[in-house]
Write a protein that holds these residues in place. Sequence first.
Motif, mmCIF file in Angstrom:
data_model
loop_
_atom_site.group_PDB
_atom_site.id
_atom_site.type_symbol
_atom_site.label_atom_id
_atom_site.label_comp_id
_atom_site.label_asym_id
_atom_site.label_seq_id
_atom_site.Cartn_x
_atom_site.Cartn_y
_atom_site.Cartn_z
ATOM 1 N N HIS A 158 47.344 94.828 73.619
ATOM 2 C CA HIS A 158 47.963 93.854 72.724
ATOM 3 C C HIS A 158 47.855 94.291 71.271
ATOM 4 O O HIS A 158 46.832 94.832 70.840
ATOM 5 N N SER B 155 47.197 88.731 71.764
ATOM 6 C CA SER B 155 48.564 88.477 72.227
ATOM 7 C C SER B 155 49.411 89.689 71.904
ATOM 8 O O SER B 155 49.062 90.504 71.050
ATOM 9 N N GLU C 152 52.002 83.903 73.685
ATOM 10 C CA GLU C 152 50.925 83.434 74.550
ATOM 11 C C GLU C 152 49.654 84.194 74.231
ATOM 12 O O GLU C 152 49.627 85.423 74.208
ATOM 13 N N ALA C 153 48.582 83.465 73.972
ATOM 14 C CA ALA C 153 47.301 84.069 73.612
ATOM 15 C C ALA C 153 46.353 84.040 74.798
ATOM 16 O O ALA C 153 46.297 83.059 75.541
#
Lengths: 112, 111
Positions: free
Chosen positions: A29, A94, A100-101
């Motif tokens: 990420h 993310s 979306e984390a």
Amino acid sequence: DVKVTQSSRYLVKRTGEKVFLECVQDMDHENMFWYRQDPGLGLRLIYFSYDVKMKEKGDIPEGYSVSREKKERFSLILESASTNQTSMYLCASSSLLNTEAFFGQGTRLTVV
Amino acid sequence: GEDVEQSLFLSVREGDSSVINCTYTDSSSTYLYWYKQEPGAGLQLLTYIFSNMDMKQDQRLTVLLNKKDKHLSLRIADTQTGDSAIYFCAEPRRGNNRLAFGKGNQVVVIP
């Protein structure tokens, strides 16, 4: 399974100590975040990073700094711990394409 | 900054329905999220809804979105003891680079 790992579940430190909280993610990420969570205040963003060596202040950066030398690792540093930094600290990551984390399990820090 | 608003506490009997409400701030938010935090754990994504939807159903969960009032709700049907947790709503901020969270709503399920 995607994973965000925080190095400690519980920490007890003395006032004035330098404290390092480590977070590692294995999802490649770009974005990583540090939040603190306090009763009645919810999650408050301390710092975030959207790339290696890049950082941005969140809503409550005072008393904290961060380091992101590698994409997978984001460190939160308390230069001189104080009792009002006793809290639950949550790391998250993310991707650039999806807000979306994903969260780590949290580190409960007590400063005495 | 502007806050995502949630009420703080809800108790519900096992088997009843729970409804948690949230008011968000940015009418251009593309997704809205519900996260669940069980005791002593981090947050986990529970469900999300695209902003072009009014409702989303996922097993016992129903998400309702009122874009006009910027109101989001989560209904849990047949609430079970494992649903006891803190629930956070969240919306994207700053060009979708980060999420802003509400203060959380603690749900306590009474057996």
